[in-house]
Design an enzyme around this catalytic site. Structure first.
Site, PDB file in Angstrom:
ATOM      1  N   THR A 341      27.416  71.046  77.791  1.00 40.47           N
ATOM      2  CA  THR A 341      27.041  70.826  79.250  1.00 40.47           C
ATOM      3  C   THR A 341      26.317  70.902  80.130  1.00 40.47           C
ATOM      4  OG1 THR A 341      29.603  70.702  78.899  1.00 40.47           O
ATOM      5  CG2 THR A 341      28.571  70.950  81.542  1.00 40.47           C
ATOM      6  N   GLY A 423      30.939  75.449  79.342  1.00 39.05           N
ATOM      7  CA  GLY A 423      32.200  75.939  78.246  1.00 39.05           C
ATOM      8  C   GLY A 423      32.870  75.773  77.864  1.00 39.05           C
ATOM      9  N   GLY A 424      33.255  74.435  78.254  1.00 41.70           N
ATOM     10  CA  GLY A 424      34.511  73.286  77.789  1.00 41.70           C
ATOM     11  C   GLY A 424      35.813  74.418  78.890  1.00 41.70           C
TER      12      GLY A 424
END
Length: 528
Positions: A341, A423-424
């Site tokens: 991302t 970082g999910g």
């Protein structure tokens, strides 16, 4: 001592220095914060192609002095022909390949909605100007970053056979070396076309028809009518009042709710200083509760049975905070789903602020890269479940859960802060580390972003209960205390980019802007 860059007339931070410079150039040309954000975002689709692209989703928070912040939801739904029957022989929706390319990409639609807001501010720069640096990099070449090279190598086995991937991202069937020159002529042509005829063409014009044909040829279940049906949405962000600030984040289907719950719980613990056991343990335990609520309830907002604001009331947060043991780790499981991302922030000289996050979900998304347009399609549909009883069960035209969640805060002393990270599942706890360090404990922004990180993760033995990933710079003393408290700690090295490419900007009441970029990324702060 880490020093944060400062400027008065405008500032951009992003995970790639060329994107930050592209945004700054637009600010210098008189552009608004939104126009600068789109210039930086477009540049990132070229120079950080493993992290973001035109074929992904995006979410915005936009704040104008004296007015409530607004949010833009640029997420796409599953296609009309996408249902669980397509995956009947699979245990889960795949993250790679044509069947992973099953939801519409909403990022480009979000750019248009943001430009509509910018126009009300007097923004008038044409798309050709906003895309100029992105087009030049795609046509003339850019240096492959170390992160791109590493992501290509890590995913090579699953990616190299996907339609179009090798032609666009490999060199003689091998990952490119860091510093190698890469060009993206097809993507340059697509950006030029959109600049000439407008962003709607991505969904309902020549570019959209080419995308639909390329996806169908690759074997994706998406069709032209799915693209034509898509619309981005302006929405009201979630908010949470704390004694010293009002926090904002994005509503479901994002995990913005988890980010706000986490900080609401932590504030109730009364932690007095940063970096000690109370700070680290308090954020971990708050994150576990927030994640549990996210996992139980957050979904496509049209399908949720509980309104997100239910969990942001004082009574609810007081009760949840009472469940935290200040000395012992809880038995709650921790997730370790990474995310690829980009987050970027812009604040212009008028104090208008943007917190923007874009993603392909995993590195290079589905891997499916379309020859005519150069667009790589995301794999956000992998967030769906194939279990009919699951809150995020895959159904046609349903939107999946998003980990994407940009942050914005208005502090009582007049400061406005934008912050975020990749970082999910780690995004809420990394955001909380930056906010607490900078806004609650008085650290400079660059110090707050560069400081050692920790996040929920799998236990080192492969189990899930109690796992925590920590950078070793946190210190042997704190790490030892965490283990004594029952946390299963995994040391992930001194610096670990999988714990986020973060950034932050903060504008003081006197107009001075402070910025930070993450040394774990290829980013930079650019201001004037």
């Amino acid at each position: 001592m880490l020093h944060s860059p400062m400027a008065r007339r405008g500032m951009v931070t992003s995970p790639h220095h060329l994107a930050s410079q592209a945004g700054l150039a637009v600010l210098r040309d008189g552009g608004t914060a939104i126009e600068a954000a789109i210039a930086a975002a477009a540049a990132l689709t070229v120079v950080y192609p493993h992290m973001t692209g035109l074929g992904g989703d995006a979410f915005w928070l936009i704040a104008e002095p004296g007015k409530p912040p607004l949010s833009i939801d640029g997420s796409g739904a599953a296609g009309a022909r996408v249902d669980a029957a397509l995956y009947r022989d699979m245990a889960a929706v795949p993250t790679r390949g044509p069947l992973a390319a099953n939801t519409v990409a909403g990022a480009v639609s979000s750019w248009q909605l943001a430009l509509d807001v910018s126009a009300h501010w007097g923004g008038r720069l044409p798309l050709a100007r906003l895309f100029a640096d992105a087009i030049a990099a795609a046509r003339d070449g850019f240096a492959v970053s170390r992160h791109q090279a590493q992501a290509t190598g890590r995913g090579l086995a699953a990616l190299k056979g996907q339609p179009g991937f090798a032609d666009h991202f490999l060199s003689r069937r091998k990952p490119p070396q860091p510093g190698a020159v890469m060009t993206r002529p097809a993507l340059a042509a697509t950006l030029e076309r959109l600049a000439a005829v407008g962003l709607d063409d991505f969904y309902r014009g020549e570019v959209g028809r080419s995308i639909a044909a390329g996806l169908a040829e690759a074997g994706s279940p998406l069709r032209a009518e799915d693209l034509a049906r898509h619309r981005g949405m302006r929405r009201r962000p979630l908010s949470l009042g704390l004694p010293g600030a009002t926090l904002f984040n994005t509503a479901p289907p994002t995990q913005g709710l988890a980010s706000l719950i986490l900080l609401g719980l932590f504030q109730r613990l009364g932690v007095a200083e940063a970096e000690g056991f109370d700070h680290v343990h308090g954020l971990i335990e708050s994150a576990r509760i927030a994640q549990r609520i996210r996992d139980a309830h957050v979904s496509d907002p049209a399908r949720m049975s509980v309104h997100a604001t239910t969990y942001l009331t004082d009574g609810m947060l007081d009760r949840l905070a009472g469940d935290i043991d200040r000395q012992r780790a809880s038995a709650a499981s921790g997730a370790a789903d990474p995310g690829d991302t980009v987050w970027l922030g812009v604040i212009d000289g008028h104090g208008r602020a943007v917190s923007l996050i874009q993603s392909l979900h995993h590195a290079f998304g589905s891997g499916v890269t379309l020859a005519e347009t150069g667009v790589t399609w995301h794999c956000r549909g992998a967030s769906f479940s194939l279990d009919p009883d699951h809150r995020n069960f895959l159904e046609p035209r349903r939107r999946p859960l998003h980990t994407l969640s940009p942050g914005l805060a208005r502090l009582r002393d007049g400061r406005t802060m934008v912050y975020g990270t990749m970082g999910g599942d780690a995004q809420p706890i990394v955001q909380a580390q930056i906010f607490t360090r900078a806004a609650l404990f008085g650290q400079g922004l660059q110090q707050a972003v560069s400081a050692p990180r920790w996040a929920l993760g799998r236990a080192p033995d492969g189990g899930r209960a109690g796992g925590v990933q920590v950078e070793s710079r946190l210190g042997a003393g704190i790490i030892g205390q965490l283990r004594q408290a029952g946390h299963a700690v995994e040391d992930v090295g001194e610096w670990n980019s999988l714990l986020g490419h973060a950034g932050a900007l903060c504008r003081r009441a006197d107009g001075m802007i402070e910025g930070a970029a993450d040394p774990r990324s290829d980013g930079a702060v650019a201001g004037f």
